[in-house]
Design a protein around this motif. Sequence first.
Motif, short mmCIF file in Angstrom:
data_model
loop_
_atom_site.label_atom_id
_atom_site.label_comp_id
_atom_site.label_asym_id
_atom_site.label_seq_id
_atom_site.Cartn_x
_atom_site.Cartn_y
_atom_site.Cartn_z
N TRP A 126 0.84 -1.20 0.00
CA TRP A 126 0.00 0.00 0.00
C TRP A 126 0.88 1.25 0.00
N SER A 127 0.30 2.35 -0.45
CA SER A 127 1.02 3.62 -0.49
C SER A 127 0.03 4.77 -0.57
N LEU A 128 0.20 5.74 0.31
CA LEU A 128 -0.66 6.93 0.34
C LEU A 128 0.20 8.17 0.11
N ARG A 129 -0.22 9.02 -0.80
CA ARG A 129 0.47 10.30 -1.00
C ARG A 129 -0.31 11.37 -0.26
N ILE A 130 0.34 12.02 0.71
CA ILE A 130 -0.33 12.97 1.59
C ILE A 130 -0.07 14.39 1.08
N GLU A 131 -1.14 15.05 0.67
CA GLU A 131 -1.08 16.42 0.18
C GLU A 131 -2.11 17.30 0.88
N ASP A 132 -2.36 17.02 2.16
CA ASP A 132 -3.44 17.72 2.88
C ASP A 132 -3.04 19.10 3.37
N GLU A 133 -1.73 19.45 3.30
CA GLU A 133 -1.23 20.76 3.70
C GLU A 133 -1.45 21.05 5.18
N ALA A 134 -1.68 20.02 5.97
CA ALA A 134 -1.87 20.20 7.42
C ALA A 134 -0.54 20.58 8.07
N PRO A 135 -0.55 21.42 9.09
CA PRO A 135 0.70 21.85 9.73
C PRO A 135 1.39 20.74 10.51
N LEU A 136 0.62 19.79 11.07
CA LEU A 136 1.23 18.76 11.90
C LEU A 136 0.32 17.54 11.96
N THR A 137 0.92 16.36 11.83
CA THR A 137 0.18 15.11 11.90
C THR A 137 0.92 14.14 12.82
N LEU A 138 0.17 13.43 13.64
CA LEU A 138 0.72 12.40 14.53
C LEU A 138 0.32 11.03 13.98
N VAL A 139 1.31 10.17 13.75
CA VAL A 139 1.08 8.83 13.22
C VAL A 139 1.50 7.81 14.27
N LEU A 140 0.61 6.89 14.62
CA LEU A 140 0.88 5.86 15.61
C LEU A 140 0.64 4.50 14.94
N VAL A 141 1.67 3.66 14.90
CA VAL A 141 1.53 2.34 14.27
C VAL A 141 1.13 1.33 15.34
N VAL A 142 -0.02 0.72 15.15
CA VAL A 142 -0.54 -0.27 16.10
C VAL A 142 -0.10 -1.68 15.70
N ARG A 143 -0.12 -1.95 14.38
CA ARG A 143 0.25 -3.28 13.88
C ARG A 143 0.87 -3.12 12.50
N GLY A 144 1.87 -3.96 12.21
CA GLY A 144 2.51 -3.90 10.90
C GLY A 144 3.62 -2.87 10.85
N THR A 145 3.94 -2.43 9.64
CA THR A 145 5.01 -1.45 9.44
C THR A 145 4.56 -0.37 8.48
N ALA A 146 5.24 0.75 8.54
CA ALA A 146 4.97 1.87 7.63
C ALA A 146 6.27 2.62 7.41
N HIS A 147 6.44 3.16 6.20
CA HIS A 147 7.61 3.97 5.88
C HIS A 147 7.16 5.38 5.54
N LEU A 148 7.73 6.36 6.24
CA LEU A 148 7.46 7.77 5.95
C LEU A 148 8.52 8.26 4.98
N LEU A 149 8.06 8.78 3.84
CA LEU A 149 8.97 9.24 2.79
C LEU A 149 8.74 10.72 2.56
N PRO A 150 9.57 11.60 3.15
CA PRO A 150 9.40 13.04 2.95
C PRO A 150 9.51 13.41 1.48
N GLY A 151 8.82 14.49 1.12
CA GLY A 151 8.85 14.95 -0.26
C GLY A 151 10.21 15.43 -0.70
N ASP A 152 11.02 15.88 0.26
CA ASP A 152 12.37 16.32 -0.04
C ASP A 152 13.22 15.11 -0.43
N GLU A 153 13.77 15.13 -1.64
CA GLU A 153 14.53 13.99 -2.14
C GLU A 153 15.77 13.71 -1.30
N ASP A 154 16.31 14.72 -0.61
CA ASP A 154 17.51 14.54 0.19
C ASP A 154 17.20 13.95 1.56
N ALA A 155 15.93 13.97 1.96
CA ALA A 155 15.56 13.47 3.28
C ALA A 155 15.47 11.94 3.26
#
Length: 328
Positions: A27-56
């Motif tokens: 699965w993959s979600l592209r986040i473009e909601d322009e929100a100032p801050l989001t809290l992500v809590l993983v309960v089960r499984g894994t997730a990868h956060l990929l910043p839009g900045d290519e250097d990050a």
Amino acid sequence: MDELAGLLDGPRARGAFLLRVLLASPWSLRIEDEAPLTLVLVVRGTAHLLPGDEDAKSVRLSAGDAAVVLGPARYTVADPPDTPARVVIGPDQRCTTLRGRPLRETLARGVRTWGDEADLSTTEMLVGTYRVGGEVGRRLLGALPSVAALRAPGRGPTDGAGRAPDTAAEPVAALTTLLRTEIGRDAPGQEVVLDRLLDLLLIAVLRAWLARRGADAPGWFRARADPVAGRALGLLHGAPGRPWTVAALAAECGCSRSVLARRFTGLVGEPPMAYLTGLRLAMAADLLRDGDATLEAVARTVGYGSPFALSTAFKRAYGLSPAEYRRR
């Protein structure tokens, strides 16, 4: 009030977006909601956060891990990390395919639950999003990186530096369990309950994240332990409206002006009076946003001699007059 308390006193969710997300790999979600801050809590499984900045660098999260993600830049959440995005989350949490077809109803799974059909292999996350920047506070946003990730307690090294998880993260697990229970309820006053839980979780995550940073923590956080800079920070936060000078502050700290200036600037990253100006203006912004006090009263509270003096400094820092800021 110390600097940490001053920063963490800022979050005030009002009708925050909260969701339990269920996703079957890949699965993959592209986040473009322009929100100032989001809290992500993983309960089960894994997730990868990929910043839009290519250097990050991407950040891998496993069950029990948490991350604070700063906006408004776009980013991707995926597992595996190279999975092409199939869903786009836009402003106001609009959910569509890459071609713009709405998916909100298609993927609805009950009260505040969204995604694929649940099974033991499904990744489960809790997501809380602050919709407006003023709900968080400019100083807090400015003190954070694009992604602040916190490893669950008892789970080995947190990153390449080999830092072990701090027991300060334990309250995060307890609050996550409570949020998971409450997020699916549809009871009277439930939005208020969820808003306050989100605030508490954000504070717990950030406090634990800062506590384990060690030498990488922001200067103001490390300065708390210094007998001179820490004392000065406490005094400024305890009485920001007092007519402070470097000489008066040094006298209270029991040192010379030169020692105060050197220790404070070296640890905090800016001179004492520059720090005080930023603190006063941040407090003024909070008072303008959350109350109906007159500009004169706000100026007096934060230590400015007149509304005109406050207006001049405020516009220089925020690009808006106090009246314009309050209207927005």
